[in-house]
Design an enzyme around this catalytic site. Structure first.
Site, PDB file in Angstrom:
ATOM      1  N   THR A  14      13.173  17.221  51.358  1.00 31.79           N
ATOM      2  CA  THR A  14      11.818  17.739  51.586  1.00 31.79           C
ATOM      3  C   THR A  14      11.254  17.280  52.936  1.00 31.79           C
ATOM      4  O   THR A  14      10.604  18.054  53.629  1.00 31.79           O
ATOM      5  CB  THR A  14      10.837  17.305  50.470  1.00 31.79           C
ATOM      6  OG1 THR A  14      10.889  15.885  50.330  1.00 31.79           O
ATOM      7  CG2 THR A  14      11.197  17.959  49.147  1.00 31.79           C
ATOM      8  N   LYS A 206       5.462  -4.254  54.425  1.00 35.61           N
ATOM      9  CA  LYS A 206       4.685  -3.500  55.407  1.00 35.61           C
ATOM     10  C   LYS A 206       3.758  -4.430  56.196  1.00 35.61           C
ATOM     11  O   LYS A 206       3.595  -4.277  57.407  1.00 35.61           O
ATOM     12  CB  LYS A 206       3.886  -2.407  54.701  1.00 35.61           C
ATOM     13  CG  LYS A 206       4.800  -1.319  54.137  1.00 35.61           C
ATOM     14  CD  LYS A 206       4.047  -0.422  53.171  1.00 35.61           C
ATOM     15  CE  LYS A 206       4.959   0.678  52.625  1.00 35.61           C
ATOM     16  NZ  LYS A 206       4.303   1.384  51.495  1.00 35.61           N
TER      17      LYS A 206
END
Lengths: 431, 431
Positions: A14, A206
């Site tokens: 995708t 992160k």
């Protein structure tokens, strides 16, 4: 200067399909912004014959990584296929063949990021990974661009969509952690093994990446103090609300006098803090810069089109750098020796919730413990406890060190009047 | 490629001084990001002899514009001195001498923006003005960068700090418009002539600039439907709150089927909308892109260091473009013919507040008017009115056209049972 830049795309799921669509639909604008053309020369796929959502020339597809890595005309490799070890090998080889890398693969970057950065640097190549941090938010670019002319003092981030979704539902619909987690798994918002998300590890990775960039220090996952959301109860959320706070899983990275603190933990924020309204699977990073002051970037943390948009932005940056002759500068070399704060140097306010005997002298015993550690209170709430003879007490301290708070909690645990410490959380975002 | 880029700086007030400080303090990082050096060769000032906050070589200062404009070595002119007509003349001459322009001057851009753009284009020069829209928020760059790979569908912005400050204080401290305005003037947050701010004009200019970029159409100030905040009462704010809304001065720019609506007006937003927590003098722009979805950029709308930071970011962009050979592309040529929606094509929900006779049949008379215009209701609140015999009625409609709403208001005004329409506002930000 090169009039055309050639791209090798690894993966046509995708996100890969999204990248091709964007490049096809915005061909003219992109050429205009870059001053040159882009061509997707090769696409690495699992299966050549397959119904696809987009049109690509059959000759472009290949199942052989070397068709991309060894193609001398390919300047940039975009990796959106996932995987860790074998993907690393492919990218390592690509860098050795002087190809710039764009990846949306946060698991890969967590394990091999620093290694890939070094190989990229040696080969004068760029490696960009905006899409791996917070999907559709241009936070890495904002930090590195902003950094050139400002100094970041503090960042607070909601950088994990799964935990933010769970906390939002627990808060707005008064549901339990287990109940919402199960729903999130059914809806595909949470993985079948949610440990890395709900335990705070994904957010910690992160925050380590963000802290690296912002403070120009080598900061590793081990340097991040991590706590997850599994033990947050509905009562914690309700008490927080009564005191004017919302509970969020907040990543903090801050620097004071050259020393850094990086953590991910459930944190109480004032209900009118800009991060308080970041709901559901949305992400946001709040940045305090010396010159610019407070800014915040908000957007989707994941999703195939937001991710594809970030990949294309990285691609455009990489192309500009090739044409400017400044490739290989994307890695901000750690300029400073890593200096972490110890617990006596970490300052914050805290929310403490405990159950104690409801009798004369209890309050004095409690306050003695805090006074011994020089901790004073901003807010106190007392309510009937779970048993007739007990009271539940909720306190919010003024600023104190993490060490002093831990000392107090230890002392409270040994007090006879205290039945149990129910929970304690950091409080941030207030003056 | 040029190894050094020379700059002429017009103005050495707080913003100009901020720019020099940033360039001095971040010399190394900037060189690293650009691959070349920057030199401030000349600074235009009013008075040569003056105590200053920074060190500059005496030879650099001049009181003669031509020393900058006619210097063949100067590549970029930064204008942070303010003024309109004489400043325009200086910049026009600079462009004719092939100098790129960076300005923080929103009044100048409002009057001469399109003219300057055309002269810049003719001379292959860039003109950047990030600092003129929302101080420390990189919104113009985010839009133009994002635009290359996405399509903007809707923007909602709080782009005027003065009005947001006033509305925040009216809401949080239950004070009147006049009272807060006076305080804002004393504190220097509002001008002594606040008409352009409180009347919505300043915000309208910025929304026109944003809409130009986002939709690639020529959109002028006259195309923006503008209403200010002067008639918002404490009661409006309280009723909005009871129905779950906050009142903000919102600039909207949206496109549907090639037609555009740009407006600035007091708007009710749900209390949990990301823009609802943008308080005091802060600005924010919420952007809905086809691919990326919802994003929001938040930051200070003004202030000398945030403005200087934006100016330096523009400077770096201009330098990159010089070195990439793509200068003169910064102006997004209007690709589409300007098509504006008429009032029948503008759809929104509305908040309507009125006072009516408290008697049998009143409600039916009211609902008949709305039913005639095909308007239905999401929320209705009825309370005692100002007199014994009257009732105050507050309604929030479902989606309807602006034309239908105006028709209804006209009909209500002619109903005998209606004493007066107290106020009506747009409601946005809901599904």
């Amino acid at each position: 200067m090169k009039g055309k830049i050639s791209i090798g795309l690894c993966g046509l799921g995708t996100v890969g399909t999204g990248v091709i669509k964007i490049l096809q639909n915005h061909q003219e604008e992109i050429k205009y912004k870059l001053g040159c053309e882009l061509e997707v020369k090769k696409i690495l796929v699992h299966t050549l014959e397959k119904a696809r959502d987009i049109e690509v020339n059959a000759g472009v597809l290949t199942t052989e990584p070397d068709d991309l890595v060894r193609d001398q005309e390919i300047d940039i490799i975009i990796e959106v296929m996932g995987g860790i070890d074998s993907t690393y090998e492919l990218l390592e080889k690509a860098l050795q063949h002087k190809k710039h890398i764009i990846t949306a693969n946060k698991d890969l970057m967590a394990v091999y990021g620093q290694k890939l950065h070094k190989i990229a640097k040696t080969n004068d190549c760029d490696i960009f990974y905006e899409a791996s941090v917070a999907g559709g938010i241009p936070i890495l670019r904002s930090l590195t661009d902003g950094l050139a002319s400002d100094r970041i003092q503090k960042m607070m981030g909601i950088v994990n969509g799964t935990t933010n979704y769970i906390l939002t539902k627990m808060t707005d619909e008064q549901r339990t952690f287990t109940d919402v987690l199960q729903e999130a798994q059914e809806l595909g918002y949470a993985e079948s093994d949610p440990a890395a998300d709900v335990g705070g590890l994904d957010a910690a990775r992160k925050m380590a990446l963000l802290a690296n960039l912002a403070f120009k220090m080598d900061i590793h996952l081990e340097d991040v103090a991590v706590a997850g959301i599994t033990s947050i109860s509905q009562e914690d959320i309700v008490f927080a609300k009564r005191l004017g706070y919302v509970v969020k899983l907040i990543g903090i990275a801050s620097m004071e006098e050259g020393k850094v603190e990086v953590s991910v933990e459930p944190t109480l924020l004032p209900q009118d803090h800009p991060l308080a309204l970041v709901k559901n699977e949305y992400n946001a990073v709040y940045v305090h810069g010396e010159a610019v002051g407070e800014t915040m970037f908000y957007g989707p943390g994941a999703g195939s089109m937001p991710t594809a948009t970030s990949v294309v932005s990285d691609l455009m940056e990489a192309v500009k750098n090739i044409r400017l002759g400044i490739s290989g500068n994307s890695y901000i070399t750690p300029q400073f020796k890593t200096k972490l704060k110890n617990d006596s140097e970490k300052h914050s306010r805290y929310f403490v919730r405990l159950e104690a005997d409801d009798q004369a002298g209890t309050f004095q015993a409690l306050t003695n413990v805090f006074t011994d550690q020089n901790i004073s209170f901003a807010k106190i709430l007392q309510l009937p406890g779970s048993a007739d003879s007990t009271a539940e007490i909720v306190m919010v301290t003024h600023h104190t060190s993490k060490q002093q708070l831990t000392n107090s909690v230890d002392s409270l645990n040994s007090l006879e009047v205290v039945k149990r410490i129910i929970s304690y959380y950091r409080v941030d975002g207030e003056e």
